[in-house]
Design a protein around this motif. Structure first.
Motif, PDB file in Angstrom:
ATOM      1  N   GLY A 230      -6.380   2.267   8.785  1.00 29.66           N
ATOM      2  CA  GLY A 230      -4.877   3.800   8.483  1.00 29.66           C
ATOM      3  C   GLY A 230      -4.759   4.615   9.077  1.00 29.66           C
ATOM      4  O   GLY A 230      -4.271   5.157   9.119  1.00 29.66           O
ATOM      5  N   THR A 231      -4.853   3.624  10.221  1.00 30.79           N
ATOM      6  CA  THR A 231      -3.868   4.027  11.394  1.00 30.79           C
ATOM      7  C   THR A 231      -2.505   4.764  12.056  1.00 30.79           C
ATOM      8  O   THR A 231      -2.591   6.142  12.476  1.00 30.79           O
ATOM      9  CB  THR A 231      -3.756   2.883  12.779  1.00 30.79           C
ATOM     10  OG1 THR A 231      -5.948   2.201  13.130  1.00 30.79           O
ATOM     11  CG2 THR A 231      -3.412   3.387  14.062  1.00 30.79           C
ATOM     12  N   THR A 232      -1.853   3.596  10.878  1.00 34.12           N
ATOM     13  CA  THR A 232      -0.340   4.320  10.539  1.00 34.12           C
ATOM     14  C   THR A 232      -0.242   5.789   9.826  1.00 34.12           C
ATOM     15  O   THR A 232       0.650   6.562  10.690  1.00 34.12           O
ATOM     16  CB  THR A 232       0.533   3.829   9.875  1.00 34.12           C
ATOM     17  OG1 THR A 232       0.828   2.421  10.588  1.00 34.12           O
ATOM     18  CG2 THR A 232       1.650   3.985   9.419  1.00 34.12           C
ATOM     19  N   ASN A 233      -1.328   5.518   8.870  1.00 30.54           N
ATOM     20  CA  ASN A 233      -1.306   7.162   8.579  1.00 30.54           C
ATOM     21  C   ASN A 233      -2.257   8.183   9.647  1.00 30.54           C
ATOM     22  O   ASN A 233      -1.630   9.091   8.889  1.00 30.54           O
ATOM     23  CB  ASN A 233      -2.659   6.875   6.880  1.00 30.54           C
ATOM     24  CG  ASN A 233      -1.694   6.411   6.373  1.00 30.54           C
ATOM     25  OD1 ASN A 233      -0.830   5.647   5.922  1.00 30.54           O
ATOM     26  ND2 ASN A 233      -3.249   5.689   5.010  1.00 30.54           N
ATOM     27  N   PHE A 234      -2.964   7.518   9.994  1.00 31.03           N
ATOM     28  CA  PHE A 234      -4.047   8.817  11.207  1.00 31.03           C
ATOM     29  C   PHE A 234      -2.933   9.161  12.205  1.00 31.03           C
ATOM     30  O   PHE A 234      -2.480  10.382  12.010  1.00 31.03           O
ATOM     31  CB  PHE A 234      -4.914   8.414  11.660  1.00 31.03           C
ATOM     32  CG  PHE A 234      -5.832   9.312  12.819  1.00 31.03           C
ATOM     33  CD1 PHE A 234      -6.436   9.590  12.545  1.00 31.03           C
ATOM     34  CD2 PHE A 234      -5.434   8.810  13.958  1.00 31.03           C
ATOM     35  CE1 PHE A 234      -6.661  10.647  13.744  1.00 31.03           C
ATOM     36  CE2 PHE A 234      -5.541   8.986  14.814  1.00 31.03           C
ATOM     37  CZ  PHE A 234      -6.113  10.106  15.050  1.00 31.03           C
ATOM     38  N   SER A 235      -2.247   8.238  12.080  1.00 27.08           N
ATOM     39  CA  SER A 235      -0.860   8.800  13.425  1.00 27.08           C
ATOM     40  C   SER A 235       0.423   9.280  12.933  1.00 27.08           C
ATOM     41  O   SER A 235       1.270  10.626  13.381  1.00 27.08           O
ATOM     42  CB  SER A 235      -0.302   7.752  14.194  1.00 27.08           C
ATOM     43  OG  SER A 235       0.892   6.883  13.266  1.00 27.08           O
ATOM     44  N   ARG A 236       0.125   9.437  11.711  1.00 28.46           N
ATOM     45  CA  ARG A 236       1.791   9.899  11.059  1.00 28.46           C
ATOM     46  C   ARG A 236       0.875  11.636  10.312  1.00 28.46           C
ATOM     47  O   ARG A 236       1.057  12.050   9.557  1.00 28.46           O
ATOM     48  CB  ARG A 236       2.529   9.944   9.938  1.00 28.46           C
ATOM     49  CG  ARG A 236       2.739   7.913  11.045  1.00 28.46           C
ATOM     50  CD  ARG A 236       4.371   8.638  12.194  1.00 28.46           C
ATOM     51  NE  ARG A 236       5.284   9.488  11.204  1.00 28.46           N
ATOM     52  CZ  ARG A 236       6.550   8.961  10.586  1.00 28.46           C
ATOM     53  NH1 ARG A 236       6.314   7.746  11.085  1.00 28.46           N
ATOM     54  NH2 ARG A 236       7.452   9.972   9.345  1.00 28.46           N
ATOM     55  N   GLY A 237      -0.463  11.598   9.728  1.00 25.61           N
ATOM     56  CA  GLY A 237      -0.313  13.288  10.035  1.00 25.61           C
ATOM     57  C   GLY A 237      -0.924  12.279   7.777  1.00 25.61           C
ATOM     58  O   GLY A 237      -1.806  13.712   7.286  1.00 25.61           O
TER      59      GLY A 237
ATOM     60  N   VAL B  10      -0.165  -4.080 -16.007  1.00 24.90           N
ATOM     61  CA  VAL B  10      -1.677  -2.270 -15.157  1.00 24.90           C
ATOM     62  C   VAL B  10      -0.610  -1.389 -15.482  1.00 24.90           C
ATOM     63  O   VAL B  10      -0.231  -1.376 -15.938  1.00 24.90           O
ATOM     64  CB  VAL B  10      -1.900  -2.575 -14.147  1.00 24.90           C
ATOM     65  CG1 VAL B  10      -2.396  -4.181 -13.809  1.00 24.90           C
ATOM     66  CG2 VAL B  10      -0.672  -2.500 -13.137  1.00 24.90           C
ATOM     67  N   GLY B  11      -1.902  -0.974 -15.650  1.00 26.56           N
ATOM     68  CA  GLY B  11      -1.858   1.297 -16.267  1.00 26.56           C
ATOM     69  C   GLY B  11      -0.312   1.565 -15.007  1.00 26.56           C
ATOM     70  O   GLY B  11       0.501   1.845 -14.799  1.00 26.56           O
ATOM     71  N   ARG B  12      -1.731   1.292 -13.467  1.00 31.27           N
ATOM     72  CA  ARG B  12      -0.085   1.662 -12.399  1.00 31.27           C
ATOM     73  C   ARG B  12      -0.905   1.599 -11.353  1.00 31.27           C
ATOM     74  O   ARG B  12      -2.011   0.537 -10.824  1.00 31.27           O
ATOM     75  CB  ARG B  12      -0.296   3.346 -12.039  1.00 31.27           C
ATOM     76  CG  ARG B  12       0.196   4.485 -13.397  1.00 31.27           C
ATOM     77  CD  ARG B  12       1.254   4.434 -13.092  1.00 31.27           C
ATOM     78  NE  ARG B  12       1.691   5.465 -14.304  1.00 31.27           N
ATOM     79  CZ  ARG B  12       2.145   5.139 -15.265  1.00 31.27           C
ATOM     80  NH1 ARG B  12       2.022   4.264 -15.719  1.00 31.27           N
ATOM     81  NH2 ARG B  12       3.116   6.518 -16.402  1.00 31.27           N
ATOM     82  N   VAL B  13       0.272   1.262 -10.630  1.00 29.18           N
ATOM     83  CA  VAL B  13       0.528   0.462  -9.146  1.00 29.18           C
ATOM     84  C   VAL B  13       0.167   1.281  -8.350  1.00 29.18           C
ATOM     85  O   VAL B  13       1.428   2.313  -7.980  1.00 29.18           O
ATOM     86  CB  VAL B  13       1.073  -0.750  -9.161  1.00 29.18           C
ATOM     87  CG1 VAL B  13       0.936  -1.128  -7.674  1.00 29.18           C
ATOM     88  CG2 VAL B  13       0.332  -2.011  -9.989  1.00 29.18           C
ATOM     89  N   ARG B  14      -0.554   1.253  -7.040  1.00 29.65           N
ATOM     90  CA  ARG B  14      -0.891   2.507  -5.833  1.00 29.65           C
ATOM     91  C   ARG B  14      -0.880   1.380  -4.625  1.00 29.65           C
ATOM     92  O   ARG B  14      -1.877   0.476  -4.356  1.00 29.65           O
ATOM     93  CB  ARG B  14      -2.027   3.398  -5.907  1.00 29.65           C
ATOM     94  CG  ARG B  14      -2.105   4.277  -7.386  1.00 29.65           C
ATOM     95  CD  ARG B  14      -1.041   4.962  -6.959  1.00 29.65           C
ATOM     96  NE  ARG B  14      -0.606   5.980  -8.517  1.00 29.65           N
ATOM     97  CZ  ARG B  14       0.499   6.000  -9.623  1.00 29.65           C
ATOM     98  NH1 ARG B  14       1.067   5.003  -9.691  1.00 29.65           N
ATOM     99  NH2 ARG B  14      -0.047   6.959 -10.480  1.00 29.65           N
ATOM    100  N   MET B  15      -0.262   1.993  -3.576  1.00 28.91           N
ATOM    101  CA  MET B  15      -0.611   1.725  -2.406  1.00 28.91           C
ATOM    102  C   MET B  15      -1.046   2.628  -1.659  1.00 28.91           C
ATOM    103  O   MET B  15      -0.162   3.672  -0.823  1.00 28.91           O
ATOM    104  CB  MET B  15       0.652   0.538  -1.648  1.00 28.91           C
ATOM    105  CG  MET B  15       1.023   0.088  -0.801  1.00 28.91           C
ATOM    106  SD  MET B  15       2.298  -1.320  -0.129  1.00 28.91           S
ATOM    107  CE  MET B  15       2.059  -2.400  -0.899  1.00 28.91           C
ATOM    108  N   LEU B  16      -2.254   2.532  -0.791  1.00 30.79           N
ATOM    109  CA  LEU B  16      -2.453   3.538   0.253  1.00 30.79           C
ATOM    110  C   LEU B  16      -2.362   3.444   1.330  1.00 30.79           C
ATOM    111  O   LEU B  16      -2.614   4.589   1.969  1.00 30.79           O
ATOM    112  CB  LEU B  16      -4.390   3.973  -0.806  1.00 30.79           C
ATOM    113  CG  LEU B  16      -4.393   4.060  -2.508  1.00 30.79           C
ATOM    114  CD1 LEU B  16      -6.010   4.698  -2.716  1.00 30.79           C
ATOM    115  CD2 LEU B  16      -3.330   5.019  -2.462  1.00 30.79           C
ATOM    116  N   GLY B  17      -2.203   2.140   1.826  1.00 32.16           N
ATOM    117  CA  GLY B  17      -2.732   1.999   3.025  1.00 32.16           C
ATOM    118  C   GLY B  17      -3.433   1.503   4.184  1.00 32.16           C
ATOM    119  O   GLY B  17      -3.905   2.291   5.433  1.00 32.16           O
ATOM    120  N   SER B  18      -5.185   1.977   3.472  1.00 31.91           N
ATOM    121  CA  SER B  18      -6.150   1.743   3.982  1.00 31.91           C
ATOM    122  C   SER B  18      -6.918   0.980   3.025  1.00 31.91           C
ATOM    123  O   SER B  18      -6.975   1.172   1.976  1.00 31.91           O
ATOM    124  CB  SER B  18      -7.152   2.990   4.013  1.00 31.91           C
ATOM    125  OG  SER B  18      -8.218   3.407   4.457  1.00 31.91           O
TER     126      SER B  18
END
Length: 259
Positions: free
Chosen positions: A83-90, A176-184
Protein backbone atom coordinates in the motif's frame (compact mmCIF):
# COMPACT_ATOMS: atom_id res chain seq x y z
CA UNK A 1 7.87 -20.94 23.20
CA UNK A 2 8.57 -19.33 19.84
CA UNK A 3 10.70 -21.09 17.25
CA UNK A 4 13.87 -19.48 15.91
CA UNK A 5 12.11 -18.53 12.68
CA UNK A 6 9.18 -16.99 14.56
CA UNK A 7 11.58 -14.95 16.71
CA UNK A 8 13.41 -13.81 13.58
CA UNK A 9 10.13 -12.80 11.93
CA UNK A 10 9.06 -10.81 15.00
CA UNK A 11 12.41 -9.01 15.04
CA UNK A 12 12.09 -8.26 11.32
CA UNK A 13 8.63 -6.73 11.77
CA UNK A 14 9.87 -4.70 14.75
CA UNK A 15 12.70 -3.34 12.63
CA UNK A 16 10.41 -2.52 9.71
CA UNK A 17 7.98 -0.68 11.96
CA UNK A 18 10.78 1.37 13.48
CA UNK A 19 11.74 2.57 9.99
CA UNK A 20 8.13 3.21 9.02
CA UNK A 21 7.69 5.23 12.19
CA UNK A 22 10.22 7.77 10.99
CA UNK A 23 7.43 8.97 8.72
CA UNK A 24 9.48 10.10 5.72
CA UNK A 25 8.61 8.62 2.34
CA UNK A 26 11.64 10.02 0.52
CA UNK A 27 12.22 9.99 -3.21
CA UNK A 28 9.90 7.99 -5.49
CA UNK A 29 11.26 5.40 -7.90
CA UNK A 30 8.73 4.60 -10.64
CA UNK A 31 8.44 0.96 -11.75
CA UNK A 32 5.64 1.57 -14.27
CA UNK A 33 3.76 4.69 -15.33
CA UNK A 34 1.69 4.76 -12.10
CA UNK A 35 3.44 2.34 -9.75
CA UNK A 36 6.30 3.48 -7.55
CA UNK A 37 8.40 2.65 -4.53
CA UNK A 38 9.68 5.15 -1.98
CA UNK A 39 13.02 5.45 -0.27
CA UNK A 40 11.36 3.96 2.82
CA UNK A 41 10.39 0.81 0.88
CA UNK A 42 14.04 0.27 -0.05
CA UNK A 43 15.31 1.08 3.44
CA UNK A 44 12.98 -1.43 5.07
CA UNK A 45 13.73 -4.17 2.56
CA UNK A 46 17.50 -3.74 2.87
CA UNK A 47 17.41 -3.74 6.67
CA UNK A 48 15.08 -6.73 6.95
CA UNK A 49 17.04 -8.69 4.36
CA UNK A 50 20.24 -8.15 6.35
CA UNK A 51 18.61 -9.11 9.65
CA UNK A 52 17.05 -12.32 8.31
CA UNK A 53 20.23 -13.33 6.48
CA UNK A 54 22.03 -13.09 9.80
CA UNK A 55 19.38 -14.83 11.92
CA UNK A 56 18.24 -17.49 9.42
CA UNK A 57 21.15 -17.94 6.96
CA UNK A 58 19.79 -21.14 5.39
CA UNK A 59 16.51 -19.50 4.33
CA UNK A 60 16.37 -17.51 1.09
CA UNK A 61 14.79 -14.09 0.68
CA UNK A 62 12.45 -12.48 -1.85
CA UNK A 63 11.70 -8.78 -1.57
CA UNK A 64 9.45 -6.75 -3.82
CA UNK A 65 12.06 -4.11 -4.59
CA UNK A 66 15.35 -6.02 -4.99
CA UNK A 67 14.33 -9.55 -5.87
CA UNK A 68 15.41 -13.03 -4.79
CA UNK A 69 18.60 -14.20 -3.09
CA UNK A 70 19.50 -17.59 -1.63
CA UNK A 71 17.33 -20.69 -1.42
CA UNK A 72 14.35 -20.78 -3.80
CA UNK A 73 12.53 -23.66 -2.10
CA UNK A 74 12.29 -22.14 1.37
CA UNK A 75 12.45 -18.38 1.58
CA UNK A 76 11.18 -15.30 3.32
CA UNK A 77 8.91 -13.10 1.22
CA UNK A 78 8.64 -9.41 2.13
CA UNK A 79 6.55 -6.51 0.97
CA UNK A 80 8.27 -3.67 2.85
CA UNK A 81 5.24 -1.41 2.47
CA UNK A 82 2.10 -2.96 1.06
CA UNK A 83 0.00 0.00 0.00
CA UNK A 84 2.84 2.36 -0.83
CA UNK A 85 0.53 4.86 -2.53
CA UNK A 86 -1.67 4.99 0.56
CA UNK A 87 1.40 5.42 2.79
CA UNK A 88 2.80 8.21 0.63
CA UNK A 89 -0.47 10.17 0.84
CA UNK A 90 -1.21 9.64 4.53
CA UNK A 91 -4.00 7.10 3.96
CA UNK A 92 -4.05 4.52 6.76
CA UNK A 93 -4.39 1.26 4.80
CA UNK A 94 -0.78 0.13 4.45
CA UNK A 95 1.50 -2.26 6.26
CA UNK A 96 4.47 -4.58 6.37
CA UNK A 97 3.87 -8.09 5.07
CA UNK A 98 6.27 -10.98 5.75
CA UNK A 99 5.74 -14.64 4.86
CA UNK A 100 7.77 -17.82 4.96
CA UNK A 101 7.30 -19.85 1.79
CA UNK A 102 8.04 -23.54 1.45
CA UNK A 103 7.83 -24.81 -2.11
CA UNK A 104 4.85 -23.09 -3.68
CA UNK A 105 2.92 -22.33 -0.51
CA UNK A 106 3.13 -19.80 2.34
CA UNK A 107 3.47 -21.62 5.66
CA UNK A 108 3.82 -18.61 7.98
CA UNK A 109 2.56 -15.05 7.79
CA UNK A 110 2.92 -11.83 9.74
CA UNK A 111 1.32 -8.50 8.86
CA UNK A 112 1.61 -5.22 10.75
CA UNK A 113 -0.84 -2.37 10.04
CA UNK A 114 0.72 0.41 12.10
CA UNK A 115 -1.84 3.14 11.40
CA UNK A 116 -4.49 0.83 12.86
CA UNK A 117 -2.34 -0.40 15.74
CA UNK A 118 -2.72 -3.98 14.52
CA UNK A 119 -0.29 -6.85 14.27
CA UNK A 120 -1.30 -10.22 12.84
CA UNK A 121 0.60 -13.50 12.94
CA UNK A 122 0.07 -17.20 12.37
CA UNK A 123 0.92 -19.28 15.41
CA UNK A 124 0.30 -22.89 16.51
CA UNK A 125 -2.03 -23.52 13.60
CA UNK A 126 -4.21 -20.46 14.20
CA UNK A 127 -4.20 -16.72 13.52
CA UNK A 128 -3.74 -13.95 16.06
CA UNK A 129 -4.47 -10.22 16.09
CA UNK A 130 -2.51 -8.43 18.79
CA UNK A 131 -1.99 -11.90 20.35
CA UNK A 132 -5.74 -12.65 20.48
CA UNK A 133 -7.24 -15.49 18.38
CA UNK A 134 -9.26 -14.50 15.31
CA UNK A 135 -11.56 -16.35 12.93
CA UNK A 136 -13.24 -15.54 9.64
CA UNK A 137 -16.86 -14.39 9.62
CA UNK A 138 -19.75 -16.86 9.62
CA UNK A 139 -21.61 -15.00 6.85
CA UNK A 140 -23.66 -17.43 4.76
CA UNK A 141 -25.53 -15.19 2.30
CA UNK A 142 -23.56 -13.41 -0.43
CA UNK A 143 -26.10 -10.58 -0.31
CA UNK A 144 -24.82 -9.79 3.19
CA UNK A 145 -21.14 -10.09 2.26
CA UNK A 146 -18.57 -7.32 2.17
CA UNK A 147 -16.11 -8.10 -0.61
CA UNK A 148 -12.79 -6.32 -1.04
CA UNK A 149 -11.61 -5.99 -4.62
CA UNK A 150 -7.94 -5.66 -5.54
CA UNK A 151 -6.55 -2.61 -7.25
CA UNK A 152 -6.63 -1.83 -10.96
CA UNK A 153 -3.61 -2.56 -13.12
CA UNK A 154 -1.04 -0.06 -14.28
CA UNK A 155 1.77 -0.35 -16.81
CA UNK A 156 1.83 -2.41 -20.02
CA UNK A 157 -1.45 -4.08 -21.07
CA UNK A 158 -3.30 -2.41 -18.21
CA UNK A 159 -6.28 -1.73 -20.47
CA UNK A 160 -6.84 -5.43 -21.17
CA UNK A 161 -6.31 -6.38 -17.54
CA UNK A 162 -8.68 -3.69 -16.31
CA UNK A 163 -11.42 -4.71 -18.75
CA UNK A 164 -11.42 -8.15 -17.09
CA UNK A 165 -11.45 -6.55 -13.65
CA UNK A 166 -14.31 -4.25 -14.54
CA UNK A 167 -16.35 -7.24 -15.72
CA UNK A 168 -15.77 -9.00 -12.40
CA UNK A 169 -16.51 -5.84 -10.46
CA UNK A 170 -19.78 -5.36 -12.33
CA UNK A 171 -20.82 -8.92 -11.55
CA UNK A 172 -20.00 -8.51 -7.87
CA UNK A 173 -21.76 -5.16 -7.59
CA UNK A 174 -25.12 -6.73 -8.41
CA UNK A 175 -24.65 -9.79 -6.18
CA UNK A 176 -22.94 -8.89 -2.89
CA UNK A 177 -23.77 -6.65 0.02
CA UNK A 178 -20.98 -4.14 -0.55
CA UNK A 179 -17.74 -3.89 -2.52
CA UNK A 180 -14.69 -2.15 -1.09
CA UNK A 181 -11.30 -1.26 -2.59
CA UNK A 182 -8.78 -0.66 0.19
CA UNK A 183 -5.56 -0.33 -1.82
CA UNK A 184 -3.60 -2.91 0.18
CA UNK A 185 -3.72 -6.68 -0.25
CA UNK A 186 -2.20 -7.13 3.20
CA UNK A 187 -5.05 -5.12 4.74
CA UNK A 188 -7.62 -7.01 2.67
CA UNK A 189 -6.45 -10.46 3.75
CA UNK A 190 -5.76 -9.53 7.37
CA UNK A 191 -9.25 -8.10 7.70
CA UNK A 192 -10.72 -11.19 6.07
CA UNK A 193 -8.92 -13.26 8.72
CA UNK A 194 -10.34 -10.97 11.42
CA UNK A 195 -13.91 -11.40 10.16
CA UNK A 196 -14.36 -7.82 8.96
CA UNK A 197 -14.54 -8.79 5.30
CA UNK A 198 -16.21 -11.86 3.83
CA UNK A 199 -14.22 -12.24 0.63
CA UNK A 200 -11.15 -10.84 -1.09
CA UNK A 201 -10.76 -10.92 -4.87
CA UNK A 202 -7.39 -10.01 -6.39
CA UNK A 203 -6.83 -10.38 -10.12
CA UNK A 204 -3.07 -10.63 -9.62
CA UNK A 205 -0.88 -12.96 -7.61
CA UNK A 206 2.44 -11.40 -6.69
CA UNK A 207 3.89 -13.35 -3.78
CA UNK A 208 5.03 -10.33 -1.76
CA UNK A 209 1.53 -8.83 -1.91
CA UNK A 210 -0.43 -11.88 -0.82
CA UNK A 211 1.67 -14.65 0.73
CA UNK A 212 1.50 -13.52 4.36
CA UNK A 213 -2.18 -12.69 4.06
CA UNK A 214 -2.98 -16.08 2.56
CA UNK A 215 -1.23 -17.85 5.43
CA UNK A 216 -3.20 -15.73 7.92
CA UNK A 217 -6.54 -16.13 6.17
CA UNK A 218 -6.17 -19.89 5.94
CA UNK A 219 -5.14 -20.16 9.57
CA UNK A 220 -8.29 -18.21 10.48
CA UNK A 221 -10.52 -20.58 8.49
CA UNK A 222 -10.75 -18.94 5.06
CA UNK A 223 -10.93 -20.88 1.82
CA UNK A 224 -8.38 -19.75 -0.79
CA UNK A 225 -8.64 -20.72 -4.46
CA UNK A 226 -8.09 -19.18 -7.85
CA UNK A 227 -11.00 -17.30 -9.38
CA UNK A 228 -11.90 -20.33 -11.50
CA UNK A 229 -12.16 -22.45 -8.36
CA UNK A 230 -8.89 -24.30 -8.89
CA UNK A 231 -6.53 -25.03 -5.98
CA UNK A 232 -4.46 -21.99 -5.05
CA UNK A 233 -0.75 -21.84 -5.86
CA UNK A 234 1.65 -18.92 -5.79
CA UNK A 235 2.43 -19.53 -9.46
CA UNK A 236 -1.20 -19.02 -10.49
CA UNK A 237 -2.80 -15.93 -12.01
CA UNK A 238 -5.16 -14.63 -9.31
CA UNK A 239 -6.84 -15.43 -6.02
CA UNK A 240 -10.19 -15.57 -4.28
CA UNK A 241 -10.18 -15.86 -0.49
CA UNK A 242 -13.51 -16.23 1.27
CA UNK A 243 -15.30 -17.09 4.45
CA UNK A 244 -16.50 -20.68 3.90
CA UNK A 245 -20.18 -19.76 3.95
CA UNK A 246 -19.97 -17.61 0.82
CA UNK A 247 -17.30 -19.45 -1.16
CA UNK A 248 -19.59 -21.39 -3.49
CA UNK A 249 -21.81 -18.41 -4.25
CA UNK A 250 -18.85 -16.13 -4.93
CA UNK A 251 -17.32 -18.65 -7.34
CA UNK A 252 -20.65 -19.01 -9.12
CA UNK A 253 -20.99 -15.24 -9.57
CA UNK A 254 -17.46 -14.90 -10.89
CA UNK A 255 -17.73 -17.93 -13.16
CA UNK A 256 -19.69 -16.03 -15.80
CA UNK A 257 -16.86 -13.52 -16.14
CA UNK A 258 -14.30 -16.23 -16.97
CA UNK A 259 -16.01 -17.47 -20.14
Amino acid sequence: MLSATERAADAAIDLALSLLGEGETGERVYKTDRDFATATDFAIEDAVRELLARETPDIGFLGEERGHTGDREQYWCLDPIDGTTNFSRGLPNYGVSLALIDGDMPVFGSIALPAHGERYVTRNGGALLNLQPIRVADTSDLRDAIVSFGDFASGPASGVKNARRLAMLSSLATSVGRVRMLGSAATDLAWLAAGRLDAVLIDANRAWDVAAGIALARAAGALVTHIDGGPYTLSGRDLLATAPGVSGAALAVLGSTQE
